[in-house]
Design a protein around this motif. Sequence first.
Motif, PDB file in Angstrom:
ATOM      1  N   ASP A  15       0.853  -1.194   0.000  1.00  0.00           N
ATOM      2  CA  ASP A  15       0.000   0.000   0.000  1.00  0.00           C
ATOM      3  C   ASP A  15       0.886   1.240   0.000  1.00  0.00           C
ATOM      4  O   ASP A  15       1.311   1.704   1.058  1.00  0.00           O
ATOM      5  CB  ASP A  15      -0.921   0.005   1.223  1.00  0.00           C
ATOM      6  N   GLY A  16       1.159   1.758  -1.180  1.00  0.00           N
ATOM      7  CA  GLY A  16       2.017   2.920  -1.324  1.00  0.00           C
ATOM      8  C   GLY A  16       1.404   4.196  -0.776  1.00  0.00           C
ATOM      9  O   GLY A  16       2.082   5.217  -0.657  1.00  0.00           O
ATOM     10  N   ARG A  17       0.125   4.156  -0.421  1.00  0.00           N
ATOM     11  CA  ARG A  17      -0.552   5.331   0.123  1.00  0.00           C
ATOM     12  C   ARG A  17      -0.665   5.288   1.645  1.00  0.00           C
ATOM     13  O   ARG A  17      -1.283   6.156   2.252  1.00  0.00           O
ATOM     14  CB  ARG A  17      -1.941   5.450  -0.497  1.00  0.00           C
ATOM     15  N   ALA A  18      -0.074   4.300   2.272  1.00  0.00           N
ATOM     16  CA  ALA A  18      -0.134   4.203   3.733  1.00  0.00           C
ATOM     17  C   ALA A  18       0.503   5.440   4.353  1.00  0.00           C
ATOM     18  O   ALA A  18       1.524   5.932   3.870  1.00  0.00           O
ATOM     19  CB  ALA A  18       0.590   2.940   4.211  1.00  0.00           C
ATOM     20  N   THR A  19      -0.095   5.925   5.405  1.00  0.00           N
ATOM     21  CA  THR A  19       0.451   7.102   6.089  1.00  0.00           C
ATOM     22  C   THR A  19       1.634   6.688   6.957  1.00  0.00           C
ATOM     23  O   THR A  19       1.788   5.510   7.317  1.00  0.00           O
ATOM     24  CB  THR A  19      -0.608   7.773   6.975  1.00  0.00           C
ATOM     25  N   TYR A  20       2.445   7.678   7.319  1.00  0.00           N
ATOM     26  CA  TYR A  20       3.569   7.406   8.206  1.00  0.00           C
ATOM     27  C   TYR A  20       3.070   6.880   9.544  1.00  0.00           C
ATOM     28  O   TYR A  20       3.698   6.031  10.161  1.00  0.00           O
ATOM     29  CB  TYR A  20       4.415   8.663   8.411  1.00  0.00           C
ATOM     30  N   GLN A  21       1.934   7.371   9.966  1.00  0.00           N
ATOM     31  CA  GLN A  21       1.350   6.911  11.228  1.00  0.00           C
ATOM     32  C   GLN A  21       0.980   5.423  11.144  1.00  0.00           C
ATOM     33  O   GLN A  21       1.275   4.641  12.046  1.00  0.00           O
ATOM     34  CB  GLN A  21       0.115   7.752  11.550  1.00  0.00           C
ATOM     35  N   GLU A  22       0.314   5.037  10.038  1.00  0.00           N
ATOM     36  CA  GLU A  22      -0.058   3.624   9.856  1.00  0.00           C
ATOM     37  C   GLU A  22       1.182   2.741   9.782  1.00  0.00           C
ATOM     38  O   GLU A  22       1.226   1.667  10.396  1.00  0.00           O
ATOM     39  CB  GLU A  22      -0.881   3.464   8.574  1.00  0.00           C
ATOM     40  N   LEU A  23       2.177   3.192   9.034  1.00  0.00           N
ATOM     41  CA  LEU A  23       3.423   2.423   8.922  1.00  0.00           C
ATOM     42  C   LEU A  23       4.100   2.306  10.283  1.00  0.00           C
ATOM     43  O   LEU A  23       4.574   1.233  10.657  1.00  0.00           O
ATOM     44  CB  LEU A  23       4.364   3.083   7.912  1.00  0.00           C
ATOM     45  N   GLY A  24       4.122   3.408  11.021  1.00  0.00           N
ATOM     46  CA  GLY A  24       4.751   3.420  12.342  1.00  0.00           C
ATOM     47  C   GLY A  24       4.120   2.426  13.295  1.00  0.00           C
ATOM     48  O   GLY A  24       4.825   1.748  14.060  1.00  0.00           O
ATOM     49  N   ARG A  25       2.781   2.331  13.255  1.00  0.00           N
ATOM     50  CA  ARG A  25       2.093   1.359  14.114  1.00  0.00           C
ATOM     51  C   ARG A  25       2.553  -0.064  13.786  1.00  0.00           C
ATOM     52  O   ARG A  25       2.738  -0.878  14.690  1.00  0.00           O
ATOM     53  CB  ARG A  25       0.583   1.473  13.931  1.00  0.00           C
ATOM     54  N   GLN A  26       2.747  -0.345  12.520  1.00  0.00           N
ATOM     55  CA  GLN A  26       3.081  -1.710  12.129  1.00  0.00           C
ATOM     56  C   GLN A  26       4.533  -2.077  12.419  1.00  0.00           C
ATOM     57  O   GLN A  26       4.836  -3.252  12.636  1.00  0.00           O
ATOM     58  CB  GLN A  26       2.744  -1.917  10.651  1.00  0.00           C
ATOM     59  N   VAL A  27       5.425  -1.085  12.410  1.00  0.00           N
ATOM     60  CA  VAL A  27       6.830  -1.397  12.695  1.00  0.00           C
ATOM     61  C   VAL A  27       7.257  -0.916  14.080  1.00  0.00           C
ATOM     62  O   VAL A  27       8.423  -1.013  14.451  1.00  0.00           O
ATOM     63  CB  VAL A  27       7.784  -0.816  11.615  1.00  0.00           C
ATOM     64  N   ARG A  28       6.290  -0.395  14.828  1.00  0.00           N
ATOM     65  CA  ARG A  28       6.501   0.057  16.214  1.00  0.00           C
ATOM     66  C   ARG A  28       7.524   1.194  16.322  1.00  0.00           C
ATOM     67  O   ARG A  28       8.442   1.162  17.140  1.00  0.00           O
ATOM     68  CB  ARG A  28       6.894  -1.114  17.105  1.00  0.00           C
ATOM     69  N   LEU A  29       7.332   2.208  15.457  1.00  0.00           N
ATOM     70  CA  LEU A  29       8.145   3.424  15.500  1.00  0.00           C
ATOM     71  C   LEU A  29       7.219   4.625  15.395  1.00  0.00           C
ATOM     72  O   LEU A  29       6.081   4.506  14.927  1.00  0.00           O
ATOM     73  CB  LEU A  29       9.139   3.465  14.336  1.00  0.00           C
ATOM     74  N   SER A  30       7.715   5.794  15.760  1.00  0.00           N
ATOM     75  CA  SER A  30       6.909   7.010  15.637  1.00  0.00           C
ATOM     76  C   SER A  30       6.758   7.382  14.159  1.00  0.00           C
ATOM     77  O   SER A  30       7.574   6.996  13.310  1.00  0.00           O
ATOM     78  CB  SER A  30       7.576   8.167  16.384  1.00  0.00           C
ATOM     79  N   ALA A  31       5.712   8.131  13.868  1.00  0.00           N
ATOM     80  CA  ALA A  31       5.471   8.588  12.498  1.00  0.00           C
ATOM     81  C   ALA A  31       6.652   9.411  11.987  1.00  0.00           C
ATOM     82  O   ALA A  31       7.051   9.295  10.813  1.00  0.00           O
ATOM     83  CB  ALA A  31       4.169   9.386  12.428  1.00  0.00           C
TER      84      ALA A  31
END
Length: 149
Positions: A15-31
């Motif tokens: 999903d190239g449109r995923a937000t930094y926030q969504e990505l951060g939740r999945q890799v356990r890092l801040s946006a």
Amino acid sequence: MDRIDRELLALLLRDGRATYQELGRQVRLSANTVADRVRRLGATGVIRGYRADLNLEAFGRGMEMISDIRLAEGVDRTAFEAQLRDVPQVISAMRLTGDYDYQLRMSCTDAREFEAVIDRLKAELGVRQLRSRLVLHEVSLGLDRILET
């Protein structure tokens, strides 16, 4: 590139449109940390861009072919590649080693349009020989698999 970068790349491939926030939740890092990593991956050329994946059938272009191309003797490949941009039915091209010079992926409305494209490639672009196959369906394997190696 570490494990987290690879995880981010795999997520962006899905999903190239995923937000930094969504990505951060999945890799356990801040946006903010994710944004920095994604920007770095872009700046270093690992991420080359983001694109929409279009359904060509929705445009009436459900007939796809793969064509191996051999250029006529003396045809300048740089000029050939530039001229391909003026043939809208050609959606991708790869220069090859071996018996053929290029492999083209084409999308046409029907056999009549495909025949017109073949005629144009031969008459205007210096194609000497062409071997084509109809694409029945594409098996999507996903680039994220390369990140696992």
